[in-house]
Motif scaffolding. Structure first.
Motif: not given
Ligand SMILES: Cc1ncc(COP(=O)(O)O)c(C=O)c1O
Length: 425
Positions: A125-128, A206-208, A231-236, A254-259
Protein backbone atom coordinates in the motif's frame (compact mmCIF):
# COMPACT_ATOMS: atom_id res chain seq x y z
CA UNK A 1 -11.13 5.76 10.07
CA UNK A 2 -13.58 2.97 10.89
CA UNK A 3 -14.60 3.43 14.50
CA UNK A 4 -16.90 1.06 16.35
CA UNK A 5 -19.96 3.20 15.77
CA UNK A 6 -19.50 3.47 12.04
CA UNK A 7 -18.61 -0.22 11.77
CA UNK A 8 -21.83 -1.25 13.52
CA UNK A 9 -23.70 1.31 11.46
CA UNK A 10 -22.41 -0.06 8.19
CA UNK A 11 -23.15 -3.62 9.25
CA UNK A 12 -26.78 -2.90 10.01
CA UNK A 13 -27.91 0.06 7.93
CA UNK A 14 -28.15 -1.29 4.40
CA UNK A 15 -29.49 -4.57 3.12
CA UNK A 16 -26.63 -6.54 1.61
CA UNK A 17 -26.79 -7.52 -2.05
CA UNK A 18 -26.24 -11.19 -2.84
CA UNK A 19 -22.53 -11.81 -3.46
CA UNK A 20 -21.54 -12.42 -7.09
CA UNK A 21 -20.06 -15.83 -7.79
CA UNK A 22 -16.82 -16.12 -9.76
CA UNK A 23 -18.94 -17.38 -12.70
CA UNK A 24 -21.32 -14.42 -12.60
CA UNK A 25 -18.39 -12.03 -12.86
CA UNK A 26 -18.17 -12.92 -16.56
CA UNK A 27 -21.83 -12.30 -17.24
CA UNK A 28 -21.70 -8.58 -18.07
CA UNK A 29 -19.76 -7.86 -21.27
CA UNK A 30 -17.49 -4.84 -21.54
CA UNK A 31 -18.76 -2.18 -23.97
CA UNK A 32 -17.76 -2.54 -27.62
CA UNK A 33 -14.79 -0.33 -28.53
CA UNK A 34 -16.82 1.76 -31.00
CA UNK A 35 -19.69 2.47 -28.59
CA UNK A 36 -17.93 5.51 -27.19
CA UNK A 37 -17.95 7.23 -30.57
CA UNK A 38 -21.61 6.41 -31.17
CA UNK A 39 -23.04 7.01 -27.71
CA UNK A 40 -20.70 8.08 -24.89
CA UNK A 41 -23.43 7.93 -22.22
CA UNK A 42 -24.23 4.33 -23.13
CA UNK A 43 -20.51 3.55 -23.05
CA UNK A 44 -20.08 4.85 -19.49
CA UNK A 45 -23.29 3.18 -18.42
CA UNK A 46 -21.97 -0.15 -19.73
CA UNK A 47 -18.82 0.39 -17.68
CA UNK A 48 -20.93 1.20 -14.61
CA UNK A 49 -22.37 -2.32 -14.96
CA UNK A 50 -18.87 -3.72 -14.35
CA UNK A 51 -19.08 -2.58 -10.73
CA UNK A 52 -20.95 -4.56 -8.08
CA UNK A 53 -22.00 -1.35 -6.33
CA UNK A 54 -25.83 -1.52 -6.32
CA UNK A 55 -27.45 0.86 -8.80
CA UNK A 56 -29.13 2.86 -6.03
CA UNK A 57 -25.80 3.58 -4.29
CA UNK A 58 -23.86 6.71 -5.27
CA UNK A 59 -20.22 6.61 -4.19
CA UNK A 60 -18.68 10.07 -4.26
CA UNK A 61 -15.80 8.84 -2.13
CA UNK A 62 -13.42 6.89 -4.33
CA UNK A 63 -10.86 9.12 -2.60
CA UNK A 64 -10.81 6.69 0.32
CA UNK A 65 -11.08 3.41 -1.54
CA UNK A 66 -12.31 2.21 -4.92
CA UNK A 67 -14.50 -0.77 -5.73
CA UNK A 68 -12.89 -3.43 -7.93
CA UNK A 69 -14.88 -4.14 -11.10
CA UNK A 70 -15.76 -7.56 -12.46
CA UNK A 71 -12.63 -8.22 -14.55
CA UNK A 72 -10.43 -7.44 -11.53
CA UNK A 73 -12.47 -9.62 -9.18
CA UNK A 74 -12.48 -12.43 -11.74
CA UNK A 75 -8.70 -12.28 -12.03
CA UNK A 76 -8.36 -12.40 -8.24
CA UNK A 77 -10.80 -15.29 -7.76
CA UNK A 78 -9.35 -17.27 -10.68
CA UNK A 79 -5.90 -16.49 -9.31
CA UNK A 80 -6.71 -18.11 -5.99
CA UNK A 81 -8.19 -21.18 -7.68
CA UNK A 82 -5.16 -21.54 -9.90
CA UNK A 83 -2.37 -20.80 -7.44
CA UNK A 84 -3.79 -22.78 -4.53
CA UNK A 85 -3.49 -25.99 -6.55
CA UNK A 86 0.22 -25.73 -5.74
CA UNK A 87 1.15 -27.04 -9.17
CA UNK A 88 3.70 -24.36 -10.06
CA UNK A 89 6.10 -25.47 -12.80
CA UNK A 90 9.46 -25.27 -11.04
CA UNK A 91 10.31 -27.06 -7.82
CA UNK A 92 11.15 -23.75 -6.12
CA UNK A 93 8.00 -21.91 -7.28
CA UNK A 94 5.31 -21.25 -4.69
CA UNK A 95 2.21 -19.07 -4.70
CA UNK A 96 3.82 -16.15 -2.88
CA UNK A 97 5.58 -12.99 -3.94
CA UNK A 98 7.92 -11.00 -1.72
CA UNK A 99 11.12 -12.90 -2.58
CA UNK A 100 11.69 -12.49 -6.29
CA UNK A 101 11.56 -9.84 -9.02
CA UNK A 102 8.05 -10.76 -10.33
CA UNK A 103 8.47 -8.76 -13.53
CA UNK A 104 5.22 -10.04 -15.01
CA UNK A 105 3.35 -7.92 -12.46
CA UNK A 106 5.74 -4.97 -12.25
CA UNK A 107 6.10 -4.38 -15.98
CA UNK A 108 2.46 -3.69 -16.99
CA UNK A 109 2.07 -1.25 -14.11
CA UNK A 110 5.45 0.40 -14.77
CA UNK A 111 4.48 0.86 -18.45
CA UNK A 112 1.14 2.30 -17.39
CA UNK A 113 2.91 4.86 -15.18
CA UNK A 114 5.56 5.92 -17.69
CA UNK A 115 8.38 4.12 -15.89
CA UNK A 116 10.73 1.26 -16.69
CA UNK A 117 10.34 -2.00 -14.87
CA UNK A 118 13.66 -1.63 -13.07
CA UNK A 119 12.41 1.63 -11.52
CA UNK A 120 9.25 0.13 -10.04
CA UNK A 121 8.73 -1.82 -6.82
CA UNK A 122 5.25 -3.13 -6.05
CA UNK A 123 4.46 -2.93 -2.35
CA UNK A 124 1.30 -3.54 -0.34
CA UNK A 125 0.00 0.00 0.00
CA UNK A 126 1.01 3.63 -0.17
CA UNK A 127 1.61 3.83 3.59
CA UNK A 128 4.25 1.12 3.28
CA UNK A 129 5.88 2.92 0.35
CA UNK A 130 5.84 6.27 2.19
CA UNK A 131 7.53 4.61 5.15
CA UNK A 132 10.27 3.39 2.81
CA UNK A 133 10.85 6.99 1.72
CA UNK A 134 10.85 8.46 5.24
CA UNK A 135 13.09 5.75 6.67
CA UNK A 136 15.30 5.35 3.66
CA UNK A 137 17.75 8.26 3.64
CA UNK A 138 20.65 8.83 6.00
CA UNK A 139 19.87 12.16 7.69
CA UNK A 140 21.45 13.97 10.61
CA UNK A 141 19.49 15.51 13.50
CA UNK A 142 18.48 18.98 12.31
CA UNK A 143 18.24 17.99 8.64
CA UNK A 144 14.88 19.08 7.27
CA UNK A 145 12.11 17.52 5.23
CA UNK A 146 9.62 19.94 3.73
CA UNK A 147 5.97 18.86 3.54
CA UNK A 148 2.66 20.71 3.14
CA UNK A 149 -0.12 21.12 5.69
CA UNK A 150 -2.31 18.86 3.50
CA UNK A 151 -0.43 15.55 3.73
CA UNK A 152 -2.34 12.39 4.56
CA UNK A 153 -1.43 10.76 7.88
CA UNK A 154 0.28 8.02 5.88
CA UNK A 155 2.57 10.61 4.32
CA UNK A 156 3.16 12.79 7.36
CA UNK A 157 3.39 10.28 10.23
CA UNK A 158 6.38 8.29 8.96
CA UNK A 159 8.28 11.60 9.02
CA UNK A 160 6.87 12.60 12.42
CA UNK A 161 8.03 9.26 13.79
CA UNK A 162 11.48 9.89 12.43
CA UNK A 163 11.46 13.38 13.92
CA UNK A 164 10.55 12.05 17.37
CA UNK A 165 13.03 9.21 17.24
CA UNK A 166 16.02 10.70 15.43
CA UNK A 167 15.67 14.49 15.49
CA UNK A 168 15.04 15.07 11.80
CA UNK A 169 13.01 18.30 11.46
CA UNK A 170 9.64 18.26 9.70
CA UNK A 171 8.85 21.68 8.24
CA UNK A 172 5.40 22.47 6.88
CA UNK A 173 4.19 25.14 4.55
CA UNK A 174 0.52 26.10 4.20
CA UNK A 175 -1.10 25.31 0.88
CA UNK A 176 -3.29 28.13 -0.40
CA UNK A 177 -7.00 27.24 -0.28
CA UNK A 178 -7.43 27.25 -3.16
CA UNK A 179 -4.18 27.86 -5.04
CA UNK A 180 -4.87 30.27 -7.92
CA UNK A 181 -2.09 28.80 -10.07
CA UNK A 182 1.08 26.70 -10.02
CA UNK A 183 3.32 29.70 -9.34
CA UNK A 184 1.57 30.35 -6.05
CA UNK A 185 2.40 26.84 -4.83
CA UNK A 186 5.97 27.00 -6.14
CA UNK A 187 6.56 30.31 -4.36
CA UNK A 188 5.38 28.88 -1.04
CA UNK A 189 7.72 25.91 -1.45
CA UNK A 190 10.60 28.09 -2.50
CA UNK A 191 10.08 30.40 0.51
CA UNK A 192 10.09 27.43 2.91
CA UNK A 193 13.34 25.88 1.63
CA UNK A 194 16.35 26.43 3.91
CA UNK A 195 20.01 25.37 3.65
CA UNK A 196 19.01 22.34 5.77
CA UNK A 197 16.25 21.09 3.45
CA UNK A 198 17.23 17.62 2.26
CA UNK A 199 13.92 16.30 0.94
CA UNK A 200 10.67 17.77 -0.36
CA UNK A 201 7.86 15.29 0.22
CA UNK A 202 4.43 16.25 -1.13
CA UNK A 203 1.21 14.69 -2.30
CA UNK A 204 0.86 14.80 -6.06
CA UNK A 205 -2.91 15.10 -5.57
CA UNK A 206 -3.94 16.55 -2.22
CA UNK A 207 -6.12 14.23 -0.16
CA UNK A 208 -7.55 17.30 1.55
CA UNK A 209 -8.64 19.27 -1.52
CA UNK A 210 -8.00 17.19 -4.65
CA UNK A 211 -5.69 19.90 -5.99
CA UNK A 212 -3.21 18.41 -8.48
CA UNK A 213 0.18 19.85 -7.58
CA UNK A 214 2.58 20.89 -10.37
CA UNK A 215 4.83 17.88 -9.77
CA UNK A 216 7.15 18.42 -12.73
CA UNK A 217 7.87 22.03 -11.76
CA UNK A 218 8.35 21.10 -8.09
CA UNK A 219 10.78 18.31 -9.03
CA UNK A 220 12.75 20.77 -11.20
CA UNK A 221 12.86 23.32 -8.37
CA UNK A 222 14.13 20.68 -5.93
CA UNK A 223 16.75 19.44 -8.39
CA UNK A 224 18.01 22.97 -9.04
CA UNK A 225 18.79 23.21 -5.32
CA UNK A 226 20.22 19.71 -4.86
CA UNK A 227 17.19 18.56 -2.85
CA UNK A 228 15.56 15.13 -3.22
CA UNK A 229 11.95 15.27 -4.50
CA UNK A 230 9.40 12.66 -3.44
CA UNK A 231 5.68 12.53 -4.21
CA UNK A 232 2.85 10.65 -2.57
CA UNK A 233 0.65 9.80 -5.54
CA UNK A 234 -2.00 7.78 -3.72
CA UNK A 235 -4.76 9.40 -5.79
CA UNK A 236 -2.99 9.61 -9.13
CA UNK A 237 -2.95 6.15 -10.81
CA UNK A 238 -6.25 5.73 -12.61
CA UNK A 239 -7.38 9.32 -12.02
CA UNK A 240 -4.93 11.21 -14.22
CA UNK A 241 -2.41 10.09 -16.81
CA UNK A 242 0.96 9.92 -15.06
CA UNK A 243 4.33 9.84 -16.80
CA UNK A 244 6.81 9.33 -13.98
CA UNK A 245 9.96 9.74 -16.02
CA UNK A 246 8.58 12.94 -17.50
CA UNK A 247 7.87 14.34 -14.02
CA UNK A 248 11.53 13.78 -13.25
CA UNK A 249 11.15 13.32 -9.48
CA UNK A 250 13.47 11.08 -7.47
CA UNK A 251 10.82 9.02 -5.70
CA UNK A 252 7.10 8.50 -6.12
CA UNK A 253 4.69 6.34 -4.13
CA UNK A 254 1.03 5.45 -4.52
CA UNK A 255 -1.91 3.10 -4.14
CA UNK A 256 -3.74 1.26 -6.89
CA UNK A 257 -6.86 0.40 -4.92
CA UNK A 258 -8.40 3.87 -5.15
CA UNK A 259 -8.84 5.26 -8.67
CA UNK A 260 -7.37 2.31 -10.57
CA UNK A 261 -9.83 -0.02 -8.81
CA UNK A 262 -7.14 -2.67 -8.31
CA UNK A 263 -7.02 -5.12 -5.44
CA UNK A 264 -6.89 -3.75 -1.90
CA UNK A 265 -3.33 -4.34 -0.77
CA UNK A 266 -1.52 -2.86 -3.76
CA UNK A 267 0.90 0.05 -3.57
CA UNK A 268 4.17 1.03 -5.20
CA UNK A 269 7.48 2.79 -4.86
CA UNK A 270 9.18 4.33 -7.89
CA UNK A 271 12.87 5.25 -7.70
CA UNK A 272 14.38 7.25 -10.54
CA UNK A 273 17.78 5.62 -10.91
CA UNK A 274 20.56 3.68 -9.28
CA UNK A 275 22.07 6.76 -7.64
CA UNK A 276 18.83 7.22 -5.67
CA UNK A 277 18.51 3.49 -4.95
CA UNK A 278 22.01 3.52 -3.54
CA UNK A 279 20.86 6.15 -1.01
CA UNK A 280 17.55 4.56 0.04
CA UNK A 281 17.82 1.86 2.70
CA UNK A 282 15.14 -0.83 2.80
CA UNK A 283 12.69 -0.59 5.68
CA UNK A 284 11.56 -4.22 5.42
CA UNK A 285 14.20 -6.71 4.38
CA UNK A 286 14.72 -10.34 3.59
CA UNK A 287 17.40 -12.05 1.49
CA UNK A 288 18.25 -10.09 -1.66
CA UNK A 289 17.52 -6.62 -0.31
CA UNK A 290 21.20 -5.66 -0.63
CA UNK A 291 21.99 -7.47 -3.88
CA UNK A 292 23.92 -4.81 -5.85
CA UNK A 293 22.87 -6.31 -9.18
CA UNK A 294 19.19 -5.66 -8.45
CA UNK A 295 17.34 -2.44 -9.08
CA UNK A 296 13.91 -1.46 -7.64
CA UNK A 297 12.90 -5.06 -7.06
CA UNK A 298 15.28 -5.13 -4.12
CA UNK A 299 12.60 -3.10 -2.26
CA UNK A 300 10.13 -5.91 -2.93
CA UNK A 301 12.05 -8.36 -0.74
CA UNK A 302 9.39 -8.09 1.94
CA UNK A 303 8.39 -11.68 2.74
CA UNK A 304 5.38 -13.72 1.69
CA UNK A 305 2.64 -11.72 -0.02
CA UNK A 306 -0.46 -12.59 -2.05
CA UNK A 307 -0.09 -13.40 -5.78
CA UNK A 308 -3.81 -13.08 -6.71
CA UNK A 309 -3.55 -9.51 -5.48
CA UNK A 310 -1.07 -8.86 -8.27
CA UNK A 311 -3.23 -10.71 -10.79
CA UNK A 312 -6.01 -8.29 -9.90
CA UNK A 313 -3.59 -5.41 -10.40
CA UNK A 314 -2.75 -6.60 -13.92
CA UNK A 315 -6.45 -6.86 -14.75
CA UNK A 316 -7.03 -3.32 -13.42
CA UNK A 317 -4.21 -1.96 -15.58
CA UNK A 318 -5.55 -3.83 -18.62
CA UNK A 319 -9.05 -2.38 -18.11
CA UNK A 320 -7.73 1.19 -17.69
CA UNK A 321 -5.62 0.74 -20.84
CA UNK A 322 -8.59 -0.62 -22.73
CA UNK A 323 -10.70 2.43 -21.85
CA UNK A 324 -7.69 4.77 -22.22
CA UNK A 325 -6.29 7.07 -19.54
CA UNK A 326 -6.94 10.22 -21.61
CA UNK A 327 -10.61 9.30 -21.80
CA UNK A 328 -10.80 8.38 -18.11
CA UNK A 329 -9.07 11.57 -17.04
CA UNK A 330 -11.28 13.78 -19.22
CA UNK A 331 -14.44 12.11 -17.96
CA UNK A 332 -13.44 12.50 -14.29
CA UNK A 333 -12.72 16.18 -14.86
CA UNK A 334 -16.03 16.88 -16.62
CA UNK A 335 -17.95 15.28 -13.75
CA UNK A 336 -15.91 17.06 -11.05
CA UNK A 337 -16.31 20.40 -12.85
CA UNK A 338 -20.07 19.85 -13.00
CA UNK A 339 -20.50 19.01 -9.31
CA UNK A 340 -18.15 21.84 -8.36
CA UNK A 341 -20.05 24.44 -10.41
CA UNK A 342 -23.38 23.28 -8.98
CA UNK A 343 -22.09 23.52 -5.41
CA UNK A 344 -20.65 26.99 -6.03
CA UNK A 345 -24.06 28.05 -7.43
CA UNK A 346 -25.46 26.93 -4.09
CA UNK A 347 -23.17 29.32 -2.23
CA UNK A 348 -20.26 26.98 -1.44
CA UNK A 349 -16.76 28.37 -1.09
CA UNK A 350 -14.41 26.63 -3.53
CA UNK A 351 -11.20 24.93 -2.37
CA UNK A 352 -10.71 23.59 -5.89
CA UNK A 353 -8.23 25.59 -7.93
CA UNK A 354 -9.65 27.81 -10.70
CA UNK A 355 -6.64 26.75 -12.82
CA UNK A 356 -7.51 23.67 -14.97
CA UNK A 357 -3.85 22.53 -14.70
CA UNK A 358 -4.38 21.95 -10.98
CA UNK A 359 -7.71 20.12 -11.29
CA UNK A 360 -8.56 16.43 -11.44
CA UNK A 361 -11.59 14.33 -10.52
CA UNK A 362 -12.01 15.63 -6.96
CA UNK A 363 -13.96 18.81 -6.23
CA UNK A 364 -13.72 20.28 -2.75
CA UNK A 365 -15.95 22.93 -1.27
CA UNK A 366 -16.35 24.51 2.12
CA UNK A 367 -19.82 25.24 3.45
CA UNK A 368 -19.73 27.27 6.65
CA UNK A 369 -22.91 26.43 8.57
CA UNK A 370 -23.06 22.82 7.33
CA UNK A 371 -21.81 20.13 9.74
CA UNK A 372 -20.19 17.79 7.23
CA UNK A 373 -20.33 14.74 9.53
CA UNK A 374 -24.05 15.21 10.08
CA UNK A 375 -24.61 15.63 6.34
CA UNK A 376 -22.33 12.66 5.54
CA UNK A 377 -24.19 10.39 7.99
CA UNK A 378 -27.60 11.59 6.79
CA UNK A 379 -26.72 10.99 3.14
CA UNK A 380 -25.38 7.51 3.69
CA UNK A 381 -27.80 6.22 6.31
CA UNK A 382 -30.97 7.50 4.68
CA UNK A 383 -30.09 7.76 1.01
CA UNK A 384 -27.15 5.45 0.15
CA UNK A 385 -25.00 8.36 -1.00
CA UNK A 386 -21.42 8.36 0.20
CA UNK A 387 -19.36 11.51 0.51
CA UNK A 388 -16.44 12.43 2.72
CA UNK A 389 -14.93 15.65 3.96
CA UNK A 390 -13.20 17.32 6.84
CA UNK A 391 -14.55 18.97 9.96
CA UNK A 392 -16.27 21.24 10.43
CA UNK A 393 -17.70 21.93 6.99
CA UNK A 394 -15.54 20.77 4.08
CA UNK A 395 -16.95 18.33 1.50
CA UNK A 396 -14.69 16.30 -0.78
CA UNK A 397 -16.58 15.03 -3.82
CA UNK A 398 -14.79 12.44 -5.93
CA UNK A 399 -16.18 11.56 -9.36
CA UNK A 400 -14.99 8.26 -10.90
CA UNK A 401 -15.57 7.65 -14.61
CA UNK A 402 -18.49 5.29 -14.09
CA UNK A 403 -20.58 7.89 -12.28
CA UNK A 404 -23.48 9.43 -14.21
CA UNK A 405 -24.77 12.99 -14.26
CA UNK A 406 -28.00 11.56 -12.83
CA UNK A 407 -26.03 10.23 -9.81
CA UNK A 408 -24.62 13.70 -9.23
CA UNK A 409 -28.04 15.29 -9.64
CA UNK A 410 -29.38 12.89 -7.01
CA UNK A 411 -26.70 14.06 -4.59
CA UNK A 412 -27.44 17.71 -5.41
CA UNK A 413 -31.18 17.24 -4.86
CA UNK A 414 -30.50 15.58 -1.52
CA UNK A 415 -28.12 18.33 -0.53
CA UNK A 416 -30.88 20.89 -1.22
CA UNK A 417 -33.34 18.81 0.82
CA UNK A 418 -30.89 18.60 3.72
CA UNK A 419 -30.36 22.35 3.77
CA UNK A 420 -34.14 22.93 3.88
CA UNK A 421 -34.53 20.34 6.63
CA UNK A 422 -31.87 22.01 8.77
CA UNK A 423 -32.93 25.56 7.90
CA UNK A 424 -29.54 26.38 6.34
CA UNK A 425 -29.64 29.31 3.90
C1 LIG B 1 -2.43 11.11 -0.11
C2 LIG B 1 -2.57 9.76 0.53
N1 LIG B 1 -1.48 9.08 0.89
C3 LIG B 1 -1.54 7.86 1.45
C4 LIG B 1 -2.77 7.25 1.69
C5 LIG B 1 -2.79 5.91 2.30
O1 LIG B 1 -3.00 4.95 1.32
P1 LIG B 1 -2.98 3.40 1.66
O2 LIG B 1 -4.17 3.16 2.53
O3 LIG B 1 -3.04 2.74 0.34
O4 LIG B 1 -1.74 3.09 2.39
C6 LIG B 1 -3.94 7.92 1.33
C7 LIG B 1 -5.25 7.30 1.57
O5 LIG B 1 -6.29 7.92 1.54
C8 LIG B 1 -3.84 9.20 0.75
O6 LIG B 1 -4.93 9.89 0.40
Amino acid sequence: MLDRRSFLGSATALPLAAPASAQALNSVPLPAADLYGRNPDAYWQALRAQFLIPTDVVNLNVGTVGSSPRPVLKAIFDGFEQTEQMTQAASEDYPIWGYGPWEEYRKPFADFMGARVEQMAILRNCTEANSYVANGFDMKPGDEVLISDEEHGSGEMPWMLRQRRYGVVVKKFAMPKPPRNAAEILNRINDAITPKTRIIFLSHISTATGVVLPAKEIAALARSKGIVSAFDGAHAPGMIKVDLNDIGCDLYTGSMHKWLFATKGTGFLYLRDRSIMDRVWNTIATGGYDDPTRMADRYMQIGSSCIPTLMGLNAAVALANQIGMERIEARGRVLADYIHAEMVKRGAESWTSPDPYLRGAIATVNLPGVQRMDLQDWLWTNHKVRIRGGNPSKLRLATPYYMSKADIDRFLGLFDEYRKLKGIA
